[in-house]
Design a protein around this motif. Structure first.
Motif, short mmCIF file in Angstrom:
data_model
loop_
_atom_site.label_atom_id
_atom_site.label_comp_id
_atom_site.label_asym_id
_atom_site.label_seq_id
_atom_site.Cartn_x
_atom_site.Cartn_y
_atom_site.Cartn_z
N VAL A 1 -56.73 -55.19 54.17
CA VAL A 1 -57.68 -55.64 55.17
C VAL A 1 -58.10 -57.06 54.82
O VAL A 1 -58.07 -57.47 53.66
N GLY A 2 -58.49 -57.82 55.84
CA GLY A 2 -58.93 -59.19 55.64
C GLY A 2 -60.39 -59.25 55.21
O GLY A 2 -61.09 -58.23 55.14
N ALA A 3 -60.85 -60.47 54.96
CA ALA A 3 -62.21 -60.66 54.43
C ALA A 3 -63.27 -60.16 55.40
O ALA A 3 -64.24 -59.52 54.98
N SER A 4 -63.11 -60.44 56.69
CA SER A 4 -64.13 -60.04 57.66
C SER A 4 -64.27 -58.53 57.73
O SER A 4 -65.38 -57.99 57.75
N GLN A 5 -63.12 -57.84 57.77
CA GLN A 5 -63.17 -56.37 57.82
C GLN A 5 -63.73 -55.81 56.52
O GLN A 5 -64.47 -54.81 56.53
N ALA A 6 -63.39 -56.44 55.39
CA ALA A 6 -63.92 -55.98 54.11
C ALA A 6 -65.44 -56.12 54.07
O ALA A 6 -66.14 -55.24 53.55
N LEU A 7 -65.95 -57.20 54.63
CA LEU A 7 -67.41 -57.38 54.67
C LEU A 7 -68.05 -56.34 55.58
O LEU A 7 -69.10 -55.76 55.25
N GLU A 8 -67.41 -56.07 56.70
CA GLU A 8 -67.96 -55.11 57.68
C GLU A 8 -68.04 -53.71 57.09
O GLU A 8 -68.99 -52.97 57.36
N THR A 9 -67.07 -53.32 56.28
CA THR A 9 -67.04 -51.97 55.72
C THR A 9 -67.85 -51.85 54.43
O THR A 9 -68.03 -50.74 53.92
N GLY A 10 -68.29 -52.97 53.87
CA GLY A 10 -69.01 -52.94 52.61
C GLY A 10 -68.13 -53.07 51.39
O GLY A 10 -68.60 -52.94 50.25
N PRO B 1 -63.89 -44.63 47.92
CA PRO B 1 -64.71 -43.80 48.81
C PRO B 1 -66.21 -43.93 48.53
O PRO B 1 -67.02 -43.83 49.45
N ARG B 2 -66.57 -44.16 47.28
CA ARG B 2 -67.99 -44.30 46.94
C ARG B 2 -68.57 -45.61 47.51
O ARG B 2 -69.77 -45.70 47.73
N LEU B 3 -67.70 -46.57 47.74
CA LEU B 3 -68.18 -47.87 48.22
C LEU B 3 -68.12 -47.99 49.74
O LEU B 3 -69.04 -48.52 50.35
N VAL B 4 -67.04 -47.48 50.36
CA VAL B 4 -66.85 -47.73 51.80
C VAL B 4 -66.84 -46.44 52.63
O VAL B 4 -66.72 -46.51 53.85
N GLY B 5 -66.92 -45.29 51.99
CA GLY B 5 -66.86 -44.03 52.73
C GLY B 5 -65.46 -43.46 52.73
O GLY B 5 -64.47 -44.16 52.48
N THR B 6 -65.36 -42.18 53.01
CA THR B 6 -64.08 -41.48 52.85
C THR B 6 -63.06 -41.85 53.91
O THR B 6 -61.86 -41.92 53.62
N LEU B 7 -63.48 -42.07 55.14
CA LEU B 7 -62.52 -42.32 56.21
C LEU B 7 -61.82 -43.66 56.01
O LEU B 7 -60.59 -43.76 56.11
N VAL B 8 -62.59 -44.71 55.75
CA VAL B 8 -62.00 -46.03 55.49
C VAL B 8 -61.11 -45.96 54.25
O VAL B 8 -59.99 -46.49 54.23
N ALA B 9 -61.60 -45.29 53.21
CA ALA B 9 -60.82 -45.18 51.98
C ALA B 9 -59.51 -44.44 52.21
O ALA B 9 -58.45 -44.85 51.71
N LEU B 10 -59.57 -43.36 52.96
CA LEU B 10 -58.37 -42.57 53.22
C LEU B 10 -57.31 -43.41 53.92
O LEU B 10 -56.12 -43.38 53.55
N LYS B 11 -57.73 -44.17 54.92
CA LYS B 11 -56.77 -45.00 55.65
C LYS B 11 -56.16 -46.06 54.75
O LYS B 11 -54.94 -46.29 54.76
#
Length: 661
Positions: free
Chosen positions: A165-174, A147-157
């Motif tokens: 998640v794939g590389a592109s999505q990982a880059l997009e979310t930080g 959550p500290r890196l990508v935010g709570t909503l992405v982390a929760l999911k």
């Protein structure tokens, strides 16, 4: 570049112009077992004391970064260093540490990457925290650092769904800082050098970014609703929320306590039981030295719903498919059905249009049975009638080469009778797919009396290539799954005669974890299908055996289930409702048959149904229809909706007995 140095067998290091490249080489998935953890600590010690090392890159050998913890260590005495200690050491390290994520970074693997000061993903990288599938939460900082890196909503999911998640999505979310187009290690070592003498970004020291409370709570509600009695998703919600409210040390302590408690729970033991059972299913020891045949072209006889599903799954696995139906018109309808099913995958985003086009380019749909002469394996998916199937196989005897395998998809018929009617019984095997065949994971692979070992091995390999879970079964009516389901149904009917109502049975089993109760399943499938089979069997039915007449009476009244708007339940605007008329019909039936109703609680309903399934499972083991209790559990979980977090009937029945005695 310096020569590689072995610190411990699974962890190797080499120098690369001021960067210590640490490679985890612990096949098959580079799990963070004790030797890997010790090797990582030794690598940090080496980097700390070597003045020529300015930065560290951690990567994995082969196609995996780190596939997670070694769950074989669960339940054993802990061996230092523990993974949280390794991760804390990486995060606190005073030289830059960069993760070069070359493939799957899952569970503890992603937690290691989160502790690094930078992350570079290769094109095939896959990052996730799948612990929830084993009844766990991440136990080495994942719920607090993510959550500290990508935010709570992405982390929760990610934490509660467990999907990578794939590389592109990982880059997009930080989640990662960079993607490497070609040479991952070159990109990672270059990035590591750029961090030298710079303030290091330590994930655990980041502040959780402000979040949309409404969106978070809506997602938490979705997760809780989907959990169906599982504890891990709910604990995941609590711990992600804690990351926004507590300091890192408090959150890590709560996470570890939760992980240990869940690890030692029956729920996690059940899910680990299924995890290992899935991986050992379809691997009879006597076939260990048997090489499966190479398959390129698969014939499918019948393009109805089942045949269509098998065709879609087979095309997705990369095979060429020749689908046969009786007439040109039926074949064209089958082709349309297959194309529409694949198109739905494109529309949902599960499949690219390019991949769909490639799959369809390997498809031939025809009414000319002679085209099946090119098939290495032919699977029949025609009407479940013995004469229809034997006629088809006898016809194929004159068309396909002797080396072609013939597989029957029958659910209840005796495949030994079908095989005996052919010129070469040794090439006949059962491949019982579950509908919809392109979605359901389970395939019962039926070993007929004459099935050659090479044929059985090929059928198992084919199922695995189609991304199915194959389970070997011997020949009996209904094989493993339908035979146990019949026992389940029979006991549920006894409960109705004794005093329970359909809604009582369904409520109890849904509360236990089944996605749908038995009588609701009947309504969804259509009561007239089983009715027709019962009428065909009426002449040979043993009159001394108990027979539950309620389903027949419902059908005689036109109550065929959901599609008729009436079955065991009423359906209005697509919603299921309890129907008082059914209660009266059952009361009248009891009076007519001399049954005296009594109150039956949910605990008794659950205990009796589980016990009945387990007894039938034991009978299958005694008769050598099933080889292992674990195989039975896999069949019920993946074919019949038995809740995975309960482990299947053979695992669950003894556990249920403990709680009720």
């Amino acid at each position: 570049m310096g020569a590689a140095t072995d610190l411990t067998d699974p962890v190797k290091t080499r120098h690369d112009d001021g960067v210590l490249v640490v490679t985890i080489d612990n096949p098959p998935v580079n799990a963070t077992g004790a030797a890997v953890r010790a090797g990582l600590m030794a690598a940090l010690d080496q980097a700390r004391t070597d003045a020529l090392v300015a930065a560290v890159v951690i990567t994995g050998a082969g196609k995996t970064f780190i596939g997670g913890a070694d769950i074989r260590e669960f339940g054993k005495p802990p061996v230092d260093p523990a993974l949280p200690a390794v991760i804390a050491a990486i995060e606190a390290f005073d030289k830059p540490v960069v993760a070069a994520i070359n493939g799957a970074a899952l569970g503890g693997g992603l937690e290691v990457a989160l502790a690094c000061h930078g992350r570079v993903a290769g094109q095939t990288a896959s990052l996730g925290l799948p612990e929830v599938h084993l009844g766990l939460v991440p136990g080495a900082g994942g719920t607090q650092r993510l959550p500290r890196l990508v935010g709570t909503l992405v982390a929760l999911k990610m934490i509660t769904d467990g999907k990578p998640v794939g590389a592109s999505q990982a880059l997009e979310t930080g989640l990662v800082d960079r993607m490497a187009d070609a040479d991952l290690l070159a990109a990672a070592t270059g990035f590591a050098r750029s961090l030298v003498a710079q303030p290091l970004r330590r994930t655990g020291q980041l502040t959780v970014r402000p979040h949309d409370a409404g969106a978070f709570e809506a997602e938490a509600e979705r997760v809780a609703k989907k959990a169906r009695g599982r504890s891990a998703p709910l604990e995941g919600i609590r711990l992600v929320r804690m990351a926004t409210e507590s300091d890192l040390d408090t959150g890590l302590k709560a996470e570890r306590e939760t992980f240990v408690r869940l690890r030692d729970s029956t729920e996690s033991a059940a899910l680990r039981h299924i995890f290992f059972a899935e991986r050992s299913a379809g691997k009879p020891p006597e076939l260990k030295a048997v090489e499966p045949r190479r398959l390129e072209t698969i014939g499918i006889a019948g393009t109805g719903l089942m045949g269509c599903g098998i065709a879609v799954a087979t095309l997705a696995a990369g095979y060429r498919v020749i689908a046969l139906d009786q007439t040109a018109e039926a074949a064209e309808k089958g082709a349309v059905r297959i194309r529409e099913t694949i198109a739905k995958s494109v529309a949902s985003g599960r499949l690219s249009q390019e991949s769909a086009d490639t799959q369809l380019s390997r498809l031939t749909v025809t009414a000319d049975a002679n085209l099946l002469s090119a098939a290495d394996l032919v699977i029949e998916a025609v009407f479940d009638d013995l004469q229809v199937k034997t006629d088809l196989f006898q016809r194929l005897d004159g068309i396909v080469p002797e080396t072609t395998i013939l597989a029957t998809n029958t659910s209840y018929l005796d495949p030994d009778e079908i095989a005996a009617a052919t010129a070469h019984p040794s090439r006949v095997v059962g491949l019982h797919f579950f509908s919809p065949a392109h979605i359901m994971k389970l395939v019962e692979v039926v070993r007929c009396a004459s099935t050659a070992p090479e044929v059985l091995a090929t059928a198992l390999a084919f199922a695995r290539t189609c991304r199915k879970i194959p389970v070997v079964t011997g020949v009996c009516e209904g094989f493993i799954g339908n035979r146990i389901f019949s026992a389940y149904r029979d006991e549920a009917e006894r409960l109705i005669e004794e005093g329970a109502l359909p809604q009582d049975v369904d409520r109890a089993m849904e509360a236990y974890g089944f996605p749908m109760g038995l009588f609701a399943v009947y309504d969804m499938a259509g009561l007239e299908i089983a009715w027709a089979r019962r009428k065909r069997q009426a002449a040979t039915r043993d009159p001394n055996l108990a027979y539950f007449e309620i389903p027949d009476r419902l059908c005689e009244a036109g109550r065929f289930g959901r599609k008729a708007g009436r079955g065991f339940y009423l359906y209005e605007d697509g919603r299921k409702k309890v129907d008082p008329e059914i209660d009266r019909l059952i009361a009248d039936y009891r009076a007519e048959k001399g049954f005296i109703a009594r109150a039956i609680g949910d605990d008794e309903i659950i205990a009796r149904l589980l016990a009945r399934m387990a007894r039938e499972g034991q009978a299958l083991l005694d008769e050598t229809i099933a080889a292992r209790a674990e195989d039975i559990d896999v069949v019920l979980v993946h074919g019949y909706g038995f809740p995975a977090h309960k482990g299947g009937p053979m695992f669950a029945a003894p556990q249920q007995l403990k709680t009720t005695t």
